[in-house]
Design an enzyme around this catalytic site. Sequence first.
Site, PDB file in Angstrom:
ATOM      1  CB  SER A  99      -1.132  -0.119   1.207  1.00  6.68           C
ATOM      2  OG  SER A  99      -1.963   0.976   1.260  1.00  6.68           O
ATOM      3  CG  ASP A 239      -2.943   3.960  -1.360  1.00  2.83           C
ATOM      4  OD1 ASP A 239      -3.525   4.002  -2.548  1.00  2.83           O
ATOM      5  OD2 ASP A 239      -2.914   2.964  -0.541  1.00  2.83           O
ATOM      6  CG  ASP A 241      -3.071  -0.936  -2.367  1.00  2.00           C
ATOM      7  OD1 ASP A 241      -2.875   0.388  -2.100  1.00  2.00           O
ATOM      8  OD2 ASP A 241      -3.664  -1.669  -1.913  1.00  2.00           O
ATOM      9  CG  ASP A 243      -6.217   0.539  -0.705  1.00  2.10           C
ATOM     10  OD1 ASP A 243      -5.343   1.394  -0.817  1.00  2.10           O
ATOM     11  OD2 ASP A 243      -6.226  -0.520  -0.013  1.00  2.10           O
TER      12      ASP A 243
END
Length: 450
Positions: A99, A239, A241, A243
């Site tokens: 992340s 960010d 990834d 999400d």
Amino acid sequence: MGKYFGTDGFRGEANVKLNVEHAFKVGRFLGYYFGKEHKAKIVIGKDTRRSSYMFEYALAAGLTASGADAYLLHVTTTPSVSYVVRTEDFDCGIMISASHNPFYDNGIKVINSKGHKMSADVEQLIEDYIDGNYGDIPMAVRENIGRTVDYAMGRNRYIGHLIATATRSFKDKRIGLDCSNGSASAVAKSVFDALGAKTYVIHAEPDGTNINMNCGSTHIEELQKYVVENGLDVGFAYDGDADRCIAVDEEGRIIDGDLIMYICGKYMHEQGELSNDTVVTTVMSNFGLYLALDKAGIRYEKTAVGDKYVYENMVQNGHSIGGEQSGHIIFGKLATTGDGILTSLKIMEVMLEKKARLSELAKPVTIYPQLLVNVRVHDKRAAEQDADVQAAVKAVEEALGNTGRILVRESGTEPVLRVMVEAETDEICEKYVYQVVDVLMAKGHGIEGK
């Protein structure tokens, strides 16, 4: 939280805390667990970290050795894995990402067939297998050995899904995208281009080591400057990834998750689409958000920090939107996890339908100053339970009274204790945050220089 799996998967420095043997065993167990009665189908996505390729191959080897077929989405977003799993008959999904963490960290997130984060009981079984406490798992042989399948088409279907959620064309809109040199680099521009926007993209050239480096939703300063200098209508930062989403209005002001929940929640309320007239937040949301929601006639609920807990609350109570200040926003009718790009599209929907600038939509919310300091510690639990630390926290609570609050909590993904104070001024916040941080350091809990 378990020994390896925290609130957002198995995360740590690559080949230090999380290594290829761990990844192989995760694959071995999942292939076996979901393949007891049929040939398991498991889909894998990854972000742009250098170690993500290594873990992708280790997971695929473990899965196929247990007889499962591994479908590779390649570089993609966490919400895309969630979408593909729940819409295309996979037994589970795996996302390789840490992340917002630096490039040298990585993680393994396991997603169940409904697109939710895997239940704690299954994660515990994986941990038991990793530690040799589960027993032997048979190797697949001959025609039962699994195969790997190039499944880039799954990511393309997700892109089509995002495009289909838009209610209007973005023609003539000047939109900035900060892709954090991460997963959004492979998705975001395609979506906004298809909707007719004039896109201005930064940090979309990943090299394996520059993900989240002075960019993206955790380093918003460059996007703020970029939006103002180029006269853009809005900017969106993701960010690693993708999400999470943090927006920037046309004046360069940060529109964080709290403001996004207000803007979208209020619009849904006006449209009769806000289930139970309720927005789900976490304990980290700003006091100013609650005052604005009260004024708009919207109820709210608070959960522990983590989009996992937000979504659990939404499902249990039938709520339609929830999220975190950090930019994880869940639109329950469209997704089962935070989705940064989807969040961008929903913000654009409000702007276009109400014919309003983002600054105007956020204006009713007065955000109280907050200061959050992350203290890297040797032992999170020992630091939080130290009697002197607890006494320092209590002293701050008494000093603030009804004019603010202090929150001290463990990170679910890092060896960090988070100390947050919310008060009437920045000076008060700083005074009381460091009143607690100084005790943590003096008692030897903090790691110097971290």
